[in-house]
Enzyme design. Sequence first.
Site: not given
Ligand code: M6R
Length: 605
Positions: A2, A27, A74, A98-99, A478, A482, A485, A501, A600
């Site tokens: 947040c 955030r 969030w 936040n938390g 990755e 991508k 998400e 397999h 984020k």
């Molecule tokens: O800030 P960080 O690199 O520690 O974040 C890790 C993950 O939350 C972050 O890479 C997440 O998987 C991204 N949304 C991927 O695009």
Amino acid sequence: MCGIIGVTGTGPAVPRLIDSLKRLEYRGYDSAGVAALVDGKIERRRAPGKIRALEEVLVEQPLSSTIGIGHTRWATHGAPTRPNAHPHKAGRVAVVHNGIIENFAELKAELEAVGRVFESQTDTEVVAHMMDAALESGLEPTKALKSVLDRLTGAYALGVLIEGEDELLLGARRGSPLVVGWGEGEMYLGSDALAVGPFTQKISYLEEGDFVAIDRSGARMFDADGQAADRPIVQVSASAAMVEKGNYRHFMEKEIHEQPDSVQHTLAAYLDLAGMKAKPVESVDLAKIGRIQIIACGTAFYAGQIARYAFERLAGLPCDVEIASEFRYREPAVSKDTLAVAVSQSGETADTLASLTWCKRQGLKTAAVVNVHTSSMAREADVLWPTYAGPEIGVASTKAFTAQVAALLSLAVAAASARGRIAPEEEARLVKALFEAPRLIAETLADDSDLRDVAQELAKASDVIFLGRGQMFPLAMEGALKLKEISYIHAEGYAAGELKHGPIALVDEQTPIIALAPLDAVFEKTASNLQEVAARGGPVIMVTPIGAPSPHGTAVWRVSVPDCDPYVAPLVHAIPVQLLAYYTAVQKGTDVDQPRNLAKSVTVE
Ligand code: M6R
């Protein structure tokens, strides 16, 4: 997770709160709200959805004040509704948080037993009630806050506004970051330097357990024991201009296109172009360590997995890579000669930070490869290995990923050199290959017409499979992350040799297979796997260098990347992987920069 902002000054506070919240939307963006003192009384405006929804409310019901707090959320406890939006209010107190307050259920039961009535499902509201009760008991504000903090379990950053205190804002942090911003006759609280970036670059970082009282003239800071504390004022470069979209449609697109610069900037920190060698790593004796343990989440975890190949093959350095949320609770057996390396864009990811702290407690030397150089991880680790991607706003990590890969591949060269595993000529060859990567990335970005065509097809699919071998295996995962998400298409990344397999059962005419196939030692093996897939009707998209042959007798849709040294292939192949996800999401019309359910920076478990 947040975003928090607080302003106390002489000018209109609410436009400042909104300006900051827009910058903090990365955030969290489920709901947003502000609270301000109007004629001595707390007034709130809150709305589910993005900041523009809150702005619409403020047009209807403006707030005029010189002091206020704001929040973009969030959701953790309670759905993203107006009653659950922050700030939460009880009696004379409004709170943003936040938390997670882990013991909120128990605290709430206590408060309800004495007649307090709750209006939200959040954990945060207990803090507002507890603070109000502490003030009612006659405690002055900082003492009241201390008495509340002493009862909270969990991670939090808090901002508090109190009726009857016309200039005062309180803040506290434990587990989640909070900064104090110093202006001219105006003071700020923020969840990070970007929050206060439009107003000041003079920042004090609160330390773990600290709490603070700010008013127009300054700040009084206290440590976890309530003793006066002096946290230095540092000058940061959270330039507001750096986080504008410019001519791009999305931050993600802009950030993808910034990669020639961000990779170059990062490489320059670790490699000596004039000497054609890795810069010596002084803070850690890479010749003496026995093992590297990389800990990370999400995209950063895949960057770590790519680096593993380099540390092991090139430097002969055993390297484990683990997802931080597993590592932190697994009680792993670690040897004292292990260097623990946290990899993170934000430097605030709760699981990665906790794993780093755990390693430190075991007596391990720790390093942090982070993009936010003032973050908790940057400060917690013994050694900071910065990446220079600049602020990354798009939730889907792109330029931070390639900066992590660039830094780690450079460090692997340094380790190989320090351990006597490569001759100076080989070191020079690798350094040259790395320094060519920014140009190759720019060339890849310059011609993306094939990718737009492929994305049109991907947008029609329900499932997509990414394949790769060696360093392309983590990149395949990755690529799948991508695509998932931001386009919400189901995708999986597999090691190309593993397909037969089990996963090959998924292959049919409707399931595109994206193969990442640089011209490396295992190119022929990958090509054979593509023949197996094509024989079962799967449409194959092969991301491969211009000079690479197509698999014999197999129809593939080729997406070309420039010929490059296999060592830097992850940096070059990352570009089509990111652009495919981006164009597919645009085709589908999803919210590219703020995809559903995500945030984020994940500062909760
Ligand atoms: O800030 P960080 O690199 O520690 O974040 C890790 C993950 O939350 C972050 O890479 C997440 O998987 C991204 N949304 C991927 O695009």
